[in-house]
Design a protein around this motif. Structure first.
Motif, short mmCIF file in Angstrom:
data_model
loop_
_atom_site.label_atom_id
_atom_site.label_comp_id
_atom_site.label_asym_id
_atom_site.label_seq_id
_atom_site.Cartn_x
_atom_site.Cartn_y
_atom_site.Cartn_z
N GLU A 254 0.82 -1.22 0.00
CA GLU A 254 0.00 0.00 0.00
C GLU A 254 0.85 1.26 0.00
N THR A 255 1.12 1.81 1.17
CA THR A 255 1.79 3.10 1.26
C THR A 255 3.09 3.06 0.47
N GLU A 256 3.31 4.08 -0.32
CA GLU A 256 4.45 4.09 -1.22
C GLU A 256 5.24 5.38 -1.07
N PHE A 257 6.55 5.26 -0.99
CA PHE A 257 7.46 6.39 -1.01
C PHE A 257 8.32 6.25 -2.25
N ILE A 258 8.42 7.31 -3.04
CA ILE A 258 9.10 7.25 -4.34
C ILE A 258 10.21 8.29 -4.39
N VAL A 259 11.36 7.91 -4.94
CA VAL A 259 12.38 8.89 -5.31
C VAL A 259 12.54 8.81 -6.82
N ARG A 260 12.63 9.98 -7.43
CA ARG A 260 12.78 10.08 -8.89
C ARG A 260 13.85 11.12 -9.20
N LEU A 261 14.44 10.98 -10.36
CA LEU A 261 15.43 11.95 -10.81
C LEU A 261 14.76 13.29 -11.05
N ALA A 262 15.35 14.35 -10.51
CA ALA A 262 14.82 15.70 -10.68
C ALA A 262 14.92 16.13 -12.14
N ARG A 263 13.97 16.91 -12.59
CA ARG A 263 14.01 17.45 -13.95
C ARG A 263 15.03 18.58 -14.06
N GLU A 264 15.23 19.29 -12.93
CA GLU A 264 16.20 20.39 -12.88
C GLU A 264 17.12 20.15 -11.69
N PRO A 265 18.42 20.39 -11.85
CA PRO A 265 19.34 20.17 -10.73
C PRO A 265 19.14 21.23 -9.64
N GLY A 266 19.63 20.90 -8.47
CA GLY A 266 19.55 21.84 -7.35
C GLY A 266 19.09 21.12 -6.10
N ALA A 267 19.09 21.85 -5.00
CA ALA A 267 18.67 21.27 -3.73
C ALA A 267 17.55 22.10 -3.14
N HIS A 268 16.70 21.44 -2.41
CA HIS A 268 15.66 22.13 -1.67
C HIS A 268 16.29 22.79 -0.46
N ARG A 269 15.75 23.91 -0.05
CA ARG A 269 16.23 24.59 1.14
C ARG A 269 15.15 24.50 2.20
N HIS A 270 15.48 23.92 3.35
CA HIS A 270 14.52 23.76 4.43
C HIS A 270 13.96 25.13 4.80
N GLY A 271 12.66 25.21 4.92
CA GLY A 271 11.99 26.46 5.25
C GLY A 271 11.46 27.20 4.03
N ALA A 272 11.91 26.80 2.83
CA ALA A 272 11.39 27.41 1.61
C ALA A 272 10.00 26.82 1.33
N VAL A 273 9.27 27.44 0.45
CA VAL A 273 7.98 26.91 0.06
C VAL A 273 8.18 25.51 -0.50
N GLY A 274 7.33 24.58 -0.09
CA GLY A 274 7.44 23.20 -0.56
C GLY A 274 7.70 22.26 0.59
N TRP A 275 8.46 21.24 0.33
CA TRP A 275 8.75 20.18 1.29
C TRP A 275 9.29 20.78 2.59
N GLN A 276 8.74 20.32 3.71
CA GLN A 276 9.24 20.73 5.03
C GLN A 276 10.01 19.56 5.64
N HIS A 277 9.31 18.49 6.01
CA HIS A 277 9.98 17.26 6.40
C HIS A 277 8.96 16.13 6.48
N LEU A 278 9.46 14.92 6.46
CA LEU A 278 8.64 13.73 6.60
C LEU A 278 8.91 13.16 7.98
N ALA A 279 7.87 13.04 8.81
CA ALA A 279 8.01 12.47 10.15
C ALA A 279 7.60 11.00 10.09
N LEU A 280 8.53 10.13 10.41
CA LEU A 280 8.27 8.69 10.42
C LEU A 280 8.03 8.24 11.86
N ALA A 281 6.81 7.79 12.14
CA ALA A 281 6.44 7.36 13.48
C ALA A 281 7.03 6.00 13.77
N VAL A 282 7.63 5.88 14.95
CA VAL A 282 8.22 4.62 15.38
C VAL A 282 7.67 4.23 16.75
N ALA A 283 7.98 3.01 17.19
CA ALA A 283 7.33 2.43 18.36
C ALA A 283 8.00 2.75 19.70
#
Length: 138
Positions: A46-75
């Motif tokens: 079911e649940t799927e996490f995907i990584v794909r090659l970016a269409r444009e090079p560069g890195a995301h900057r934490h705090g910029a619009v877009g991805w913030q973070h993924l929190a993975l719940a553990v036991a």
């Protein structure tokens, strides 16, 4: 039915992303499937996490619009520490070492890591409150 069907992130280097994500997701019991331009991890088909090659090079900057973070719940707190160690051994940079976060709740224990694409992951142990506890809002 899961809340999310899938989550996909773009990366600059797919083999390097696989080398970083695979130890974490394998430790969480997910299975990987490779594709020509990326990879996917599944849990129980079911649940799927995907990584794909970016269409444009560069890195995301934490705090910029877009991805913030993924929190993975553990036991457990021990799982936070174990996954944090697995991630850092796989090349993730430490953002915050495992520690309590009382500003969220007295039970909240987490760590944060980030890869060279600017993708941040949190490992979090946050058990349900007891009847006597109140939950603080973020």
């Amino acid at each position: 039915m899961p809340l999310f069907d899938h989550l996909s992130v773009s990366v600059n280097d797919v083999p390097r992303a696989i080398a970083r994500f695979d130890p974490i997701f394998t430790a969480l019991g997910l299975d990987r499937t490779d594709a020509r331009d990326g990879a996917s991890w599944y849990k129980d088909g079911e649940t799927e996490f995907i990584v794909r090659l970016a269409r444009e090079p560069g890195a995301h900057r934490h705090g910029a619009v877009g991805w913030q973070h993924l929190a993975l719940a553990v036991a457990s707190r021990e799982d936070v520490e174990r996954l944090h160690a697995i991630a850092t051994e796989a090349g993730w940079a430490v953002v915050r070492d495992p520690k309590p976060y009382p500003r969220f709740s007295d039970r909240y224990f987490a760590s944060f890591v980030e890869d060279d694409n600017g993708i941040r992951v949190e490992f979090v142990y946050n058990p349900e409150p007891t009847d006597q506890e109140t939950v603080r809002t973020v």
